[in-house]
Write a protein that holds these residues in place. Structure first.
Motif, PDB file in Angstrom:
ATOM      1  N   GLN A   1      -2.184  -4.157  -8.709  1.00 54.81           N
ATOM      2  CA  GLN A   1      -0.826  -3.677  -8.965  1.00 54.81           C
ATOM      3  C   GLN A   1      -0.036  -3.508  -7.679  1.00 54.81           C
ATOM      4  OE1 GLN A   1      -1.654  -0.115 -11.183  1.00 54.81           O
ATOM      5  NE2 GLN A   1      -1.701  -1.172 -13.155  1.00 54.81           N
ATOM      6  N   ARG A   2      -0.685  -3.035  -6.610  1.00 56.49           N
ATOM      7  CA  ARG A   2       0.036  -2.844  -5.353  1.00 56.49           C
ATOM      8  C   ARG A   2       0.424  -4.187  -4.739  1.00 56.49           C
ATOM      9  NH1 ARG A   2       0.598   2.224  -3.538  1.00 56.49           N
ATOM     10  NH2 ARG A   2       2.369   1.165  -2.606  1.00 56.49           N
TER      11      ARG A   2
ATOM     12  N   ASN B   1       8.725  -6.595  -4.073  1.00 51.80           N
ATOM     13  CA  ASN B   1       9.589  -6.017  -3.042  1.00 51.80           C
ATOM     14  C   ASN B   1      10.046  -7.078  -2.050  1.00 51.80           C
ATOM     15  OD1 ASN B   1       9.345  -3.505  -4.184  1.00 51.80           O
ATOM     16  ND2 ASN B   1       7.746  -2.793  -2.790  1.00 51.80           N
ATOM     17  N   VAL B   2       9.116  -7.963  -1.665  1.00 52.56           N
ATOM     18  CA  VAL B   2       9.473  -9.023  -0.720  1.00 52.56           C
ATOM     19  C   VAL B   2      10.518  -9.955  -1.332  1.00 52.56           C
ATOM     20  CG1 VAL B   2       8.606 -11.044   0.500  1.00 52.56           C
ATOM     21  CG2 VAL B   2       7.292  -8.922   0.532  1.00 52.56           C
TER      22      VAL B   2
ATOM     23  N   ALA C   1      -0.075  -0.954   4.605  1.00 50.81           N
ATOM     24  CA  ALA C   1      -0.999   0.121   4.962  1.00 50.81           C
ATOM     25  C   ALA C   1      -1.687   0.684   3.728  1.00 50.81           C
ATOM     26  CB  ALA C   1      -0.236   1.223   5.698  1.00 50.81           C
ATOM     27  N   GLU C   2      -0.931   0.858   2.631  1.00 53.95           N
ATOM     28  CA  GLU C   2      -1.522   1.380   1.408  1.00 53.95           C
ATOM     29  C   GLU C   2      -2.499   0.390   0.799  1.00 53.95           C
ATOM     30  OE1 GLU C   2       1.545   2.614  -1.195  1.00 53.95           O
ATOM     31  OE2 GLU C   2       2.355   4.121   0.162  1.00 53.95           O
TER      32      GLU C   2
ATOM     33  N   ASP D   1      -5.667   0.592   2.745  1.00 52.83           N
ATOM     34  CA  ASP D   1      -6.429   1.783   2.366  1.00 52.83           C
ATOM     35  C   ASP D   1      -7.224   1.531   1.084  1.00 52.83           C
ATOM     36  OD1 ASP D   1      -7.114   4.622   2.652  1.00 52.83           O
ATOM     37  OD2 ASP D   1      -5.908   4.884   0.850  1.00 52.83           O
ATOM     38  N   LEU D   2      -6.585   0.872   0.103  1.00 56.59           N
ATOM     39  CA  LEU D   2      -7.295   0.536  -1.127  1.00 56.59           C
ATOM     40  C   LEU D   2      -8.461  -0.417  -0.861  1.00 56.59           C
ATOM     41  CD1 LEU D   2      -4.402   0.098  -3.704  1.00 56.59           C
ATOM     42  CD2 LEU D   2      -6.185   1.815  -3.765  1.00 56.59           C
ATOM     43  N   LEU D   3      -8.245  -1.375   0.042  1.00 54.70           N
ATOM     44  CA  LEU D   3      -9.312  -2.314   0.381  1.00 54.70           C
ATOM     45  C   LEU D   3     -10.493  -1.585   1.026  1.00 54.70           C
ATOM     46  CD1 LEU D   3      -7.320  -5.383   1.752  1.00 54.70           C
ATOM     47  CD2 LEU D   3      -8.784  -5.345  -0.259  1.00 54.70           C
TER      48      LEU D   3
END
Length: 484
Positions: A97-98, A105-106, A131-132, A135-137
């Motif tokens: 989803q991110r 967004n791009v 960055a988020e 973090d999930l990775l």
């Protein structure tokens, strides 16, 4: 002395114990092990009382081993729970989803025309998104490592439990467990037989021209709309995915921009994903030659990628070129000698024509085709199937009544040729189809395509995702197809 005969009632003592099934601990199935202990009786009479002596002729049952198995089983159930197993799914879904949100967004930022007023803010937003995602990775990697370690530990414990249970089964003198396992096997076989009887016979294999999708009845979108890294300098080009990719290359995208006079190209640019293509990150260029134009370089914007080879119109000839990206070798096959080339039978409309579009290439579920026109067919469209050997070979050919110059583009879906025409600056229309299976022609289609730019110089169908890929005045666009 009065002798009194005492009869000791004979009994069989049955010990029952259970263990969690190693095949499905989550369901807590109970494996019942029944131990039949034969007893030997001795009678004796002493005075007024009766004394019975009992002696077990078998070795003592190792109940401590059973307790250890039960403890290990409980530990496994505590270690592997349904809640823990769903952690990985939640992380993967969140990551997906991110990434989708980042793509949106791009795309949104690329569409905004603010004269770089908010460029720094936009880049900061993208940086935070990255960055988020990172973090999930990291969380995903830690979770995966934990599960790998847990898998090794539990596998060892299961082997120990299996060995212990096999040892305990030796105490099953009446083979109760063996018969129970045999009953379970018979039940499974019976269930399989019943399910086989209920299975519906699969439908027969459908020919490519009838691949199960039905005819095209609508076009939705655009779903993707973006300028390339070349900006608006080069309005002619092509892009898409390999219709028959090698394992590991399923997500790759290719891009060819005609950088010489809007007519010629001499290298193929590849990206690992759609996101990297939209952002222009990490391209890999494969050169057909060191200069442009020259022998075997690309002429015109119509081309397709199939099995890691690019098929296109060879420079200044009526010849099909096959460029292998792995070996950089070029193989060719010559079309009929009366084939139009060098803008003799290009695509076009009333006020303009698309230069050097005499040869068009299309991919569908059955392979690739070359679409062109010949003088012997009065400038009407001819379809030829290409056999993707090296060198390629011309296969079956179909002649249509569609005059090529009246169409702006063509593409193939399930063995059916569709042609488009220019209505106005906002609308392109699919108006014609030719079925290579039935040889039926239709001119009554009225399927509109919403354009984002005035012209569509390249249009092709991807049989893997059922999308139309368009190159429109330097913009790359995708559309979804609606089937009947």
């Amino acid at each position: 002395m009065l002798l009194k005969l005492c009869l000791c009632q004979t009994k069989l003592f049955i010990l029952m114990f259970g263990s969690r099934s190693t095949s499905d601990m989550s369901r807590s199935n109970i494996l019942i092990l029944m131990i039949i202990i034969p007893l030997t009786f001795f009678q004796s009479v002493r005075g007024k009382g009766c004394v019975c002596d009992l002696k077990n002729s078998d070795p003592a049952f190792p109940d401590q081993k059973l307790k250890r198995v039960e403890a290990m089983s409980a530990q496994c159930i505590e270690s592997i729970t349904s809640e823990r197993m769903t952690d990985l799914d939640r992380l993967l879904l969140g990551l997906q989803q991110r990434i989708k949100q980042l793509e949106d967004n791009v795309l949104l930022l690329e569409k905004e025309d603010d004269n770089n007023l908010y460029a720094a803010v936009s880049l900061r937003i993208i940086e935070l998104e990255f960055a988020e995602i990172q973090d999930l990775l990291n969380k995903l990697n830690r979770t995966t490592n934990d599960y790998q370690l847990l898998n090794v530990q539990v596998a060892g414990q299961l082997e120990n439990m299996k060995d212990t249970m096999a040892e305990l089964e030796k105490f099953d003198n009446m083979q109760v467990i063996k018969m129970d396992l045999e009953n379970q096997r018979v039940k499974r076989d019976l269930e399989k037989c019943k399910n086989d009887l209920k299975v519906t016979i699969p439908p027969p294999t459908v020919a490519p021209a009838r691949c199960g999708l039905g005819e095209v009845v609508g076009v939705v979108g655009p779903r993707t709309y973006s300028i390339t890294v070349y900006s608006t300098s080069y309005p002619y080009g092509a892009w898409g995915r390999d219709a028959n990719p090698a394992p590991g290359d399923e997500n790759k995208y290719w891009l060819v921009v005609l950088t010489s006079s809007n007519v010629y190209g001499y290298y193929v640019r590849q990206y690992s994903t759609l996101s990297t293509l939209l952002l222009g990150i990490g391209p890999k260029d494969t050169y057909i030659s060191s200069s442009n134009p020259t022998t075997n370089t690309i002429q015109g914007p119509n081309m397709v990628m199939y099995a890691n080879a690019l098929y296109y119109n060879c420079y200044y000839t009526y010849t099909v070129c096959q460029f292998n990206l792995a070996t950089r070798a070029v193989s060719t096959v010559v079309l009929p000698s009366d084939t139009g080339y060098n803008s003799k039978f290009p695509f076009g409309h009333v006020t303009s024509s698309y230069s050097y579009t005499d040869l068009d290439f299309a991919s569908d579920e059955s392979g690739i085709y070359v679409i062109y026109a010949t003088t012997s067919n009065f400038g009407n469209v001819v379809i030829t199937k290409l056999e993707t050997s090296s060198p390629p070979v011309l296969g079956q050919t179909w002649k249509t009544s569609l005059f090529k110059k009246t169409a702006t583009n063509t593409f193939m879906v399930c063995g059916v040729l569709y042609a488009t025409r220019y209505l106005d600056k906002e609308t392109e229309q699919i108006f014609y189809s030719y079925d290579t299976k039935t040889m039926e022609e239709r001119y009554d289609l009225k399927i509109n395509i919403k354009k984002m730019q005035t012209n569509i110089e390249f249009l092709n169908y991807d049989p893997r995702d059922h999308l139309l890929y368009a190159y429109s005045d330097a913009y790359i666009v995708t559309y979804g197809l609606v089937f009947k």
